[in-house]
Design an enzyme around this catalytic site. Structure first.
Site, short mmCIF file in Angstrom:
data_model
loop_
_atom_site.label_atom_id
_atom_site.label_comp_id
_atom_site.label_asym_id
_atom_site.label_seq_id
_atom_site.Cartn_x
_atom_site.Cartn_y
_atom_site.Cartn_z
N GLY A 8 32.42 38.89 43.31
CA GLY A 8 33.19 40.08 43.99
C GLY A 8 33.46 41.72 42.81
O GLY A 8 33.84 41.96 42.65
N GLN A 12 36.90 46.91 42.33
CA GLN A 12 37.44 47.96 41.10
C GLN A 12 36.89 47.17 40.07
O GLN A 12 36.53 48.13 39.24
CB GLN A 12 38.95 48.06 41.26
N ILE A 35 30.50 39.70 49.24
CA ILE A 35 30.67 39.02 50.33
C ILE A 35 30.37 40.53 51.38
O ILE A 35 30.89 40.71 52.61
CB ILE A 35 31.82 38.70 51.30
N ARG A 36 30.46 41.61 50.82
CA ARG A 36 30.33 43.35 51.24
C ARG A 36 29.34 43.74 51.26
O ARG A 36 28.70 42.76 49.78
CB ARG A 36 31.47 43.73 50.80
N ASP A 52 29.04 34.39 49.28
CA ASP A 52 30.62 34.03 49.36
C ASP A 52 30.94 32.99 48.62
O ASP A 52 30.27 31.87 48.27
CB ASP A 52 31.06 33.17 50.66
N TYR A 141 49.62 34.79 44.59
CA TYR A 141 48.90 35.26 44.11
C TYR A 141 49.29 34.01 42.56
O TYR A 141 48.19 33.70 41.49
CB TYR A 141 48.62 36.75 43.85
N LYS A 145 46.49 32.29 40.09
CA LYS A 145 46.38 32.34 39.05
C LYS A 145 46.46 31.31 37.94
O LYS A 145 46.01 31.17 37.07
CB LYS A 145 47.20 33.83 38.24
P1 NAD Z 1 39.10 43.69 44.18
O1 NAD Z 1 40.02 43.13 45.10
O2 NAD Z 1 39.22 45.12 44.14
O3 NAD Z 1 37.66 42.83 44.05
C1 NAD Z 1 37.44 42.20 44.90
C2 NAD Z 1 36.24 41.67 45.44
O4 NAD Z 1 36.03 40.33 45.77
C3 NAD Z 1 36.24 42.61 46.51
O5 NAD Z 1 34.43 43.87 46.27
C4 NAD Z 1 36.12 41.50 47.69
O6 NAD Z 1 34.81 42.19 48.54
C5 NAD Z 1 35.77 40.93 47.25
N1 NAD Z 1 36.15 39.18 48.09
C6 NAD Z 1 37.35 39.00 48.46
N2 NAD Z 1 36.30 37.61 49.23
C7 NAD Z 1 35.05 37.11 48.93
C8 NAD Z 1 34.55 35.77 48.32
N3 NAD Z 1 34.76 35.12 49.05
N4 NAD Z 1 33.67 35.95 48.17
C9 NAD Z 1 32.78 36.79 47.25
N5 NAD Z 1 33.14 37.91 46.95
C10 NAD Z 1 34.37 38.45 47.83
O7 NAD Z 1 39.02 43.55 42.90
P2 NAD Z 1 39.85 43.04 41.81
O8 NAD Z 1 40.98 44.33 41.04
O9 NAD Z 1 38.15 43.95 41.00
O10 NAD Z 1 39.90 42.19 40.30
C11 NAD Z 1 38.34 41.52 40.21
C12 NAD Z 1 39.94 40.01 39.86
O11 NAD Z 1 40.28 41.03 38.50
C13 NAD Z 1 40.66 39.15 40.52
O12 NAD Z 1 40.14 37.74 39.78
C14 NAD Z 1 42.10 40.06 40.11
O13 NAD Z 1 42.25 39.23 40.24
C15 NAD Z 1 41.64 40.12 38.67
N6 NAD Z 1 42.83 41.18 38.27
C16 NAD Z 1 42.17 42.53 38.10
C17 NAD Z 1 42.97 42.67 37.97
C18 NAD Z 1 43.72 44.99 38.22
O14 NAD Z 1 45.00 45.67 37.98
N7 NAD Z 1 42.53 45.07 39.46
C19 NAD Z 1 44.52 43.35 37.33
C20 NAD Z 1 44.00 41.34 37.31
C21 NAD Z 1 43.37 40.87 37.21
N1 SER Z 2 46.60 44.42 39.45
C1 SER Z 2 47.02 43.74 39.76
C2 SER Z 2 47.92 43.36 41.01
O1 SER Z 2 48.88 43.79 41.22
C3 SER Z 2 47.37 42.17 38.66
O2 SER Z 2 47.18 41.45 39.06
O3 SER Z 2 47.68 42.31 41.78
#
Ligand code: NAD
Ligand code: SER
Length: 317
Positions: A8, A12, A35-36, A52, A141, A145
């Site tokens: 992934g 972000q 996967i992008r 993936d 979600y 988690k």
């Molecule tokens: P995001 O949605 O920005 O990025 C996720 C990435 O995963 C995307 O680039 C997407 O293309 C990729 N993806 C989706 N399905 C996939 C698959 N089957 N195989 C491979 N890649 C795949 O998410 P993020 O914000 O970067 O978050 C990353 C992790 O951190 C996640 O587990 C999220 O739950 C956790 N998290 C994020 C936040 C936040 O605020 N951003 C907060 C708490 C926890």
């Molecule tokens: N920023 C994330 C969401 O809102 C928290 O895990 O899903």
């Protein structure tokens, strides 16, 4: 020297984590995967693989090809998207983590797994939520988690896989856009403030949540993965936090830099219900005690840095 796979990686967190890991461990030792496919200019310095996370063979091939010893598993659906597509969320969030852990077990890799404030629910103590407490989330979600936290603990105890993880709050950043979460307003608001001097917020003005600026989130992940294992009593799912505010308070901070900025509220009932089911604030003393967690950015410093960097990115002057 570590050899790392990030799943992934175009999301972000990954967009900045990969850069930070490459600075620390050299570009060739950090494999970005998603996967992008990356835009031409993204991460030109190091390897990229299409992986993936629900396909075990693809994970296995990448781990063996690059002799990976650590996996930062970021691939996931976030809270709002997961509520729209709960079946897909279960498949990606749980199926992906299970396969990552299996590949890690077979190839003796360490695993970083980001959990979330979404792992808590309405029955969790909402103020200064303790590290160890009630976890009965009401979203898909959150279910994935909590189950993910438990599965990581299980793989450590049962198979000795070096799993470590954090419960992140909402993350704020300017490099890559957020991916469909409930806390996305806290990023969108900065873009809108610079572009339009006006933002329509999908959460109510008094919705109080913990948040963190991306440099602190990246530091937390890397510091935890390098922490002395002898000091870790929890290993997985450490509460971490940095700042705490409502949309109204964030708007007031932005107004110090853009006085004409206004916010209107058109509450989205789905995302508001998700936010209302989460804690107002976390107690992150376990992370501070066990691996010296300490954030650098408060609300003032984060807002200043976000606006400076976004202005450059958007060429808004
Ligand atoms: P995001 O949605 O920005 O990025 C996720 C990435 O995963 C995307 O680039 C997407 O293309 C990729 N993806 C989706 N399905 C996939 C698959 N089957 N195989 C491979 N890649 C795949 O998410 P993020 O914000 O970067 O978050 C990353 C992790 O951190 C996640 O587990 C999220 O739950 C956790 N998290 C994020 C936040 C936040 O605020 N951003 C907060 C708490 C926890
Ligand atoms: N920023 C994330 C969401 O809102 C928290 O895990 O899903």
């Amino acid at each position: 020297m570590k050899r790392i796979l990030v799943t992934g990686a175009l999301g972000q967190i990954g967009a900045e984590l990969v850069t930070a890991l490459r600075e620390r461990y050299e570009a060739d030792n950090v494999v970005a995967s998603d996967i992008r496919m990356p835009a031409r200019a993204v991460d030109p310095d190091g390897p990229f693989e299409y992986v993936d996370c629900t396909e075990r063979r693809q994970l296995d091939e990448a781990v063996r090809k690059y002799q990976v010893d650590s996996i930062y598993h970021l691939a996931s659906l976030l809270s709002a998207t997961a509520e729209e597509k709960p079946h897909v969320a279960w498949n990606v969030n749980m199926g992906g983590l299970y396969r990552v852990l299996e590949v890690a077990r077979e190839n003796r890799c360490a695993v970083f797994f980001p959990s979330s404030i979404g792992a808590f629910g309405p029955s969790t103590p909402p103020h200064k939520t303790p590290q160890d407490t009630l976890q009965r989330p009401t979203t898909m979600y959150g279910v994935t988690k909590v189950a993910g936290e438990l599965l990581c603990d299980y793989y450590y105890r049962r198979f000795g896989v070096d799993t470590r993880g954090l419960r992140y709050p909402g993350l704020i950043s300017y490099v890559a856009p957020p991916g469909g979460g409930t806390t996305d307003y806290a990023v969108e608001i900065f873009y809108a403030a610079i572009r339009n001097r006006r933002y329509i917020c999908f959460l109510g003005p008094h919705t109080c949540l913990d948040m963190m600026y991306m440099p602190d989130a990246i530091k937390a992940a890397i510091d935890l993965m390098n922490a002395d294992p002898a000091r870790l009593r929890h290993r997985n799912a450490f509460n971490v936090t940095a700042v705490n505010f409502t949309p109204e308070q964030l708007a007031a901070e932005i107004r110090k830099h853009i006085p004409e900025f206004t916010v209107e509220y058109e509450v989205d009932p789905v995302r508001q219900a998700i936010a209302d089911s989460w804690p107002n604030s976390l107690d992150d003393s376990a992370a501070r005690d066990e691996w010296d967690w300490q954030p650098e950015y408060d609300l003032e410093a984060m807002t200043r840095d976000m606006l400076e960097n976004l202005r450059v990115k958007l060429k808004a002057g």
